[in-house]
Design a protein around this motif. Sequence first.
Motif, PDB file in Angstrom:
ATOM      1  N   THR A 186      19.869  18.262   1.512  1.00 16.98           N
ATOM      2  CA  THR A 186      19.975  18.671   2.908  1.00 16.98           C
ATOM      3  C   THR A 186      20.860  19.908   3.023  1.00 16.98           C
ATOM      4  OG1 THR A 186      20.768  18.001   5.094  1.00 16.98           O
ATOM      5  CG2 THR A 186      21.871  17.037   3.215  1.00 16.98           C
TER       6      THR A 186
ATOM      7  N   SER B  59      23.689  15.785   8.014  1.00 15.30           N
ATOM      8  CA  SER B  59      23.751  15.677   6.555  1.00 15.30           C
ATOM      9  C   SER B  59      24.012  14.234   6.133  1.00 15.30           C
ATOM     10  CB  SER B  59      24.854  16.599   5.996  1.00 15.30           C
ATOM     11  OG  SER B  59      24.585  17.947   6.299  1.00 15.30           O
TER      12      SER B  59
ATOM     13  N   VAL C  11      23.973  17.391  -0.995  1.00 12.77           N
ATOM     14  CA  VAL C  11      24.328  18.003   0.286  1.00 12.77           C
ATOM     15  C   VAL C  11      24.779  19.433   0.028  1.00 12.77           C
ATOM     16  CG1 VAL C  11      25.912  17.984   2.233  1.00 12.77           C
ATOM     17  CG2 VAL C  11      24.971  15.840   1.383  1.00 12.77           C
TER      18      VAL C  11
ATOM     19  N   CYS D 251      26.716  22.593   1.488  1.00 17.15           N
ATOM     20  CA  CYS D 251      27.800  22.704   2.448  1.00 17.15           C
ATOM     21  C   CYS D 251      28.706  23.873   2.070  1.00 17.15           C
ATOM     22  CB  CYS D 251      28.596  21.407   2.488  1.00 17.15           C
ATOM     23  SG  CYS D 251      28.965  20.701   0.861  1.00 17.15           S
TER      24      CYS D 251
END
Length: 511
Positions: A204, A217, A228, A230
């Motif tokens: 994600t 997320s 994830v 980020c």
Amino acid sequence: MSTKKDKLVIFDTTLRDGEQSPGASMTKDEKIRIARMLERMRVDVIEAGFAIASPGDFEAVKAVAETVKDSRVCSLARAVGPDIIRAGEALKNANASRIHTFIATSPIHMKYKLQMEPEDVLRQAVEAVKTARQFTDDVEFSLEDGSRSEPEFMYRIIEAVINAGAGTINIPDTVGYGEPGEYGAMFRRVIENVPNSDRAIFSTHCHNDLGLAVANSLSAVLNGVRQVECTINGLGERAGNASLEEIVMAVRTRHDLYPVETQIDATHIVPTSRMVSSITGFPVQPNKAIVGANAFAHESGIHQDGVLKHRETYEIMRAQDVGWGHNRLVLGKHSGRAAVRARYEELGIHFEDAGEFQLIFERFKDLADKKHEIFDEDLQSLVAGTEAPVEHFQLEDLEVLSKSGTMPQAHIRLLIEGESHRAEAYGSGPVDATFKAIESIADSKAELKLYSVNAVTQGTDSQGTVTVRLERDGRLVNGVGADTDILVASAQAYLDALNLLASGERKKKGV
């Protein structure tokens, strides 16, 4: 009986997507500094940049790939041959590499941006993955604007790129349109409907336009996602990306809820946050979760009483676990080079030559004469303000006269390529007068877009860090200045920005 948790891969894109924040560009040396901290934090994948975007981006990706050994280094590439080849060249010397290729899959993007039919998009995606596999065995494929793509087309293209060799499938919420329940359910349906989904890790990548990036997320994680994407401090385009520190600490704190764990060493979160803030000139808001100055502060008497009796009454995490509580230094005007250098090393800041460190040490001594206590944040600011010598404009002297009932006046002397220039100007305030005096000499034609002041540490003797953002001909630059005198810091920041514009490069520091 404890159940073994899945590993959640932390993919940090501070150096790529984070750098796309207006005015947040970083030099190669700055990217290396941040990459070293991310490696120390044990980030799984570091997206170092977009190799084909510019020669500077290529060199930065290459340098990070050659420096980092314990994390996998990634370059972004559009689903076209030249992008992928350039990414492969930049990553050639990486200990572990990944090529992250993407193409838009939503109807609105395919029709208006790509002007391509869905079948052509599918063929191009498959070809891109096959090309990337010639350079690395770790290929990630992203469906740009995935959260607005049609499910049946997503299933087809994901199945095809997995068969072509993609090991990670990223379905990003590119425009921050997703809602947690809806976005998580999308991943569940994809995993259930793609026949070969068990052969890939799903990822994600969420933007924060509606303030839901972290929530989206984490919802995806609850629905089968195991990577994830980020950034530190949530840095990124527009309203930013999902915040690494919030993702990591949410998973750790709510281990009863999330069936995953990370390998992140959270004690490096706050120092890394400070470094990124210092380099980009983007201050962290005091009430920011995990890394904000007030994140573990208690003012309410009821809260204070509860914490004193039993910390867990009002704190769900320990401040020390994320890097707070260890930032007070026994460094001052009597400290020697070895002690200062050693502390910088602990902060992940390395100096390549003696001249660079000498410049920092001289500034350290100057600051130590002005204040009694030196903090890690002070050291970060010294580096941010003095990484490279001034190329064009240099402050020689500044005098500002400000008195109640009169208009402030600034007298300034600048050194420009060895020649001294003087000017004075009135302004609506002392900072305004200072900037007008500088402009009467520089005549830059730049427009001031941002002026920000932050106290680096507590107390009236704190250094002030000033960020100035200027725009000229569509180009945005951030200038940073730090000093215990806020007017001097303001002048330094403005001149720093002017030097960036004059240099014709994204950043002068480290070049």
